[in-house]
Design an enzyme around this catalytic site. Structure first.
Site, PDB file in Angstrom:
ATOM      1  N   LYS A  15       0.739  -1.135  -0.168  1.00 26.07           N
ATOM      2  CA  LYS A  15       0.037  -0.115   0.061  1.00 26.07           C
ATOM      3  C   LYS A  15       0.941   1.114   0.081  1.00 26.07           C
ATOM      4  CE  LYS A  15      -4.150   1.561   0.317  1.00 26.07           C
ATOM      5  NZ  LYS A  15      -5.264   1.028  -0.441  1.00 26.07           N
ATOM      6  N   ASN A  61       0.828   2.468  -8.386  1.00 23.52           N
ATOM      7  CA  ASN A  61       0.750   1.052  -8.201  1.00 23.52           C
ATOM      8  C   ASN A  61       1.916   0.741  -9.296  1.00 23.52           C
ATOM      9  OD1 ASN A  61      -1.431   1.395  -6.477  1.00 23.52           O
ATOM     10  ND2 ASN A  61      -2.941   0.431  -8.024  1.00 23.52           N
ATOM     11  N   SER A  93      -1.456  -1.465  -4.201  1.00 23.48           N
ATOM     12  CA  SER A  93      -2.769  -0.607  -3.901  1.00 23.48           C
ATOM     13  C   SER A  93      -1.957   0.768  -3.325  1.00 23.48           C
ATOM     14  CB  SER A  93      -3.570  -1.460  -3.009  1.00 23.48           C
ATOM     15  OG  SER A  93      -4.706  -0.680  -2.724  1.00 23.48           O
ATOM     16  N   ALA A 133      -3.052  -2.660 -12.616  1.00 26.05           N
ATOM     17  CA  ALA A 133      -1.968  -3.746 -12.580  1.00 26.05           C
ATOM     18  C   ALA A 133      -1.053  -3.540 -13.601  1.00 26.05           C
ATOM     19  CB  ALA A 133      -2.566  -5.078 -12.694  1.00 26.05           C
TER      20      ALA A 133
END
Length: 369
Positions: free
Chosen positions: A159, A191, A227, A347
């Site tokens: 994170k 990310n 994330s 992603a």
């Protein structure tokens, strides 16, 4: 040698529900002081202003504090917002176990390392400085997990901070600029930069140039799940792999989904974790041994899946984040027979373009069979 690990999945029945964690502690399944990390899905919009992540964070930390964890505010709680489609809010809890209660095993068994990176400044996001800071944190997490060989790492959940108007302004006040000035897209950029840091630390790629970050889609990590949110100013890192000699019931494996419909990639991750399956498996073959699967997904930039056109990236009504998350969530739920699966979006550099990495944790039982 690190302590063995117990890992449990609990439902979240409302935005601030942490009763599943509380029951595990009260029933003596885990000890509050031994909770290492929590990875979960919350029911908000998954965007910059998804405050369900903060609400869940507070609820779980309050339980840890009330039950006697010595440092509840230092436990990595990684919340991914957005349970589109059939996805169900839930949390996966990782806790260490007293080694005296576990028979050591020469077979690979689950180990967890948690670490925090150095502070990631707003001007670092999307740039090599962030790659380097994340890579250093991942290497530290490997040491804590007792893992020497990067091939024994099967899942790295992070994170990291994203950009807000406040942090962009703060950087400007110091004479710095940021890679972009849009807050929403900064989630994807954070990310992807983090994923490259993981890939560098694990030797999957060489250190990328600034012009490759979020652009060169041939570069990716097969174990990264990244994330981002407004909750913190550095990378929280939860690294999960296997270690021989640690003992315990659990083992992790991984693979990748080649596209949004690649159910075989999910089954391959489950097999890699050590669960025997028939050639054409069904969720009934899992026998209650699958703890959870963790995956990232991304709308294919070509706008096609298996040659068929879709309009996710052209849709002005529903953002593609929500559409691809619901799609992959449905595929994963069909494979596992359980809608409480961890599916996160954005992603880039995490698995092949248009697909994503998959990690699976299985319970091999007391006898390891």
């Amino acid at each position: 040698m690190p302590d063995p690990i117990d890992v449990r999945k609990v439902p979240i029945e409302s935005v601030t529900d942490a009763s599943g964690l509380e029951r595990l502690i009260d029933d003596g399944v885990i000890e509050a002081r031994r909770v290492l990390a929590v990875i979960g899905k919350t029911e908000g919009n998954g965007g910059v202003n998804d405050y369900t992540r903060i609400l869940a964070d507070r609820a779980f930390r309050d339980v840890l504090a009330a039950k006697g964890h010595p440092a509840p505010h230092s436990v990595p709680l990684v919340w991914s917002g957005g349970t589109d489609g059939v996805l169900s809010p839930h949390a996966t809890i990782f806790a260490s176990v007293d080694p005296a209660r576990v028979t050591p095993s020469d077979e690979p068994r689950l180990s967890v390392g948690v670490a925090m990176s150095d502070v990631i400044l707003p001007e670092d996001i999307g740039r090599p400085a962030m790659v380097e800071k994340v890579a250093a944190g991942v290497r530290e997490a490997m040491k804590i997990a007792g893992i020497d060989d990067p091939r024994d790492v099967h899942y790295v959940q992070t994170k990291t901070p994203l950009l807000t108007l406040a942090t962009i302004s703060e950087a400007r006040s110091r004479g710095k600029d940021t890679a972009i000035e849009e807050t929403g897209p900064s989630m994807d950029l954070s990310n992807s930069t983090t994923a490259l840091g993981i890939a560098v630390a694990l030797g999957e790629i060489e250190m990328p140039g600034a012009d490759q970050i979020h652009k060169d889609l041939s570069l990716y990590s097969s174990v990264a799940s990244c994330s981002s949110g407004v909750e913190l100013d550095r990378a929280q890192i939860v690294l999960v792999g296997n270690v021989r000699g640690v003992g315990g019931r659990y083992r992790i494996g991984h693979d990748v989904m080649r596209d949004a419909l690649d159910a075989d990639g999910i089954w391959a991750a489950i097999r890699d974790a050590g669960l025997p399956l028939p050639d054409r498996p069904h969720h009934s073959d899992l026998g209650g041994r699958l703890v959870n699967v963790f995956m990232k997904c991304e709308a294919d930039p070509s706008g096609r899946v298996r040659g068929r056109r879709n309009i996710m990236l052209d849709d002005s009504d529903v953002h593609w984040h929500r559409q691809i998350k619901a799609t992959v969530g449905g595929v994963a739920a069909a494979v596992t027979g359980d809608p409480a699966v961890f599916v996160s979006v954005a992603a880039v550099h995490q698995g092949p373009s248009g697909g994503g990495p998959v990690a699976a944790i299985v319970d091999l039982g007391e006898d390891g069979s």
